[in-house]
Design a protein around this motif. Sequence first.
Motif, mmCIF file in Angstrom:
data_model
loop_
_atom_site.group_PDB
_atom_site.id
_atom_site.type_symbol
_atom_site.label_atom_id
_atom_site.label_comp_id
_atom_site.label_asym_id
_atom_site.label_seq_id
_atom_site.Cartn_x
_atom_site.Cartn_y
_atom_site.Cartn_z
ATOM 1 N N LEU A 90 -49.521 -11.894 51.967
ATOM 2 C CA LEU A 90 -49.417 -13.007 52.906
ATOM 3 C C LEU A 90 -49.535 -12.483 54.331
ATOM 4 N N ASN A 91 -50.323 -13.174 55.128
ATOM 5 C CA ASN A 91 -50.530 -12.786 56.518
ATOM 6 C C ASN A 91 -49.391 -13.281 57.405
ATOM 7 N N PRO A 92 -49.187 -12.625 58.535
ATOM 8 C CA PRO A 92 -48.186 -13.108 59.488
ATOM 9 C C PRO A 92 -48.434 -14.578 59.839
ATOM 10 N N GLY A 93 -47.342 -15.322 59.928
ATOM 11 C CA GLY A 93 -47.424 -16.728 60.315
ATOM 12 C C GLY A 93 -47.622 -17.700 59.177
ATOM 13 N N SER A 94 -47.983 -17.228 57.993
ATOM 14 C CA SER A 94 -48.198 -18.158 56.883
ATOM 15 C C SER A 94 -46.848 -18.669 56.377
ATOM 16 N N VAL A 95 -46.752 -19.971 56.222
ATOM 17 C CA VAL A 95 -45.547 -20.576 55.651
ATOM 18 C C VAL A 95 -45.713 -20.509 54.135
ATOM 19 N N HIS A 96 -44.747 -19.889 53.462
ATOM 20 C CA HIS A 96 -44.923 -19.630 52.037
ATOM 21 C C HIS A 96 -43.650 -19.880 51.238
ATOM 22 N N VAL A 97 -43.868 -20.066 49.929
ATOM 23 C CA VAL A 97 -42.800 -20.249 48.950
ATOM 24 C C VAL A 97 -43.226 -19.525 47.688
#
Length: 141
Positions: A90-97
Amino acid sequence: MMKSFSHEQVAKAEAWKIAPSDSNYFVMLFDPANAPTDNIYVVEIFTKGGATPPNSHSKAHEFFYVIEGEGYASSDGDRLPIAKGDALLLNPGSVHVVENTGAGKLYTLTVMTPNQDFSELIRSGERVELDDEDLRVLTEA
């Protein structure tokens, strides 16, 4: 100096849950508190039906490698199934779950680079004990 974490050390490993209501917890392998690193390396364990809260890291990449279990990873509108042997970056800034949809627990090797205070957040939570399933998976992985 080389720093190691062997399977013999698993029974004495520090494990933490960030908040009492969280359904995931972390086995600390290496972080700035116990090794000369700016990153954090943990085994993240998701209870059955558990998931991370939606989160993002402004400067850090986050990597997940599935050790055991299955679930889904969501990031910025994309949703992918994950299972043993899958990897996700996951890249910086990505909102993830990350969510566990399997019959048992979901185990991931999780690396965040740089740490961006994630280690400190985890260590500010509550200590948890590893159960027999956790010990089995971590010593067989």
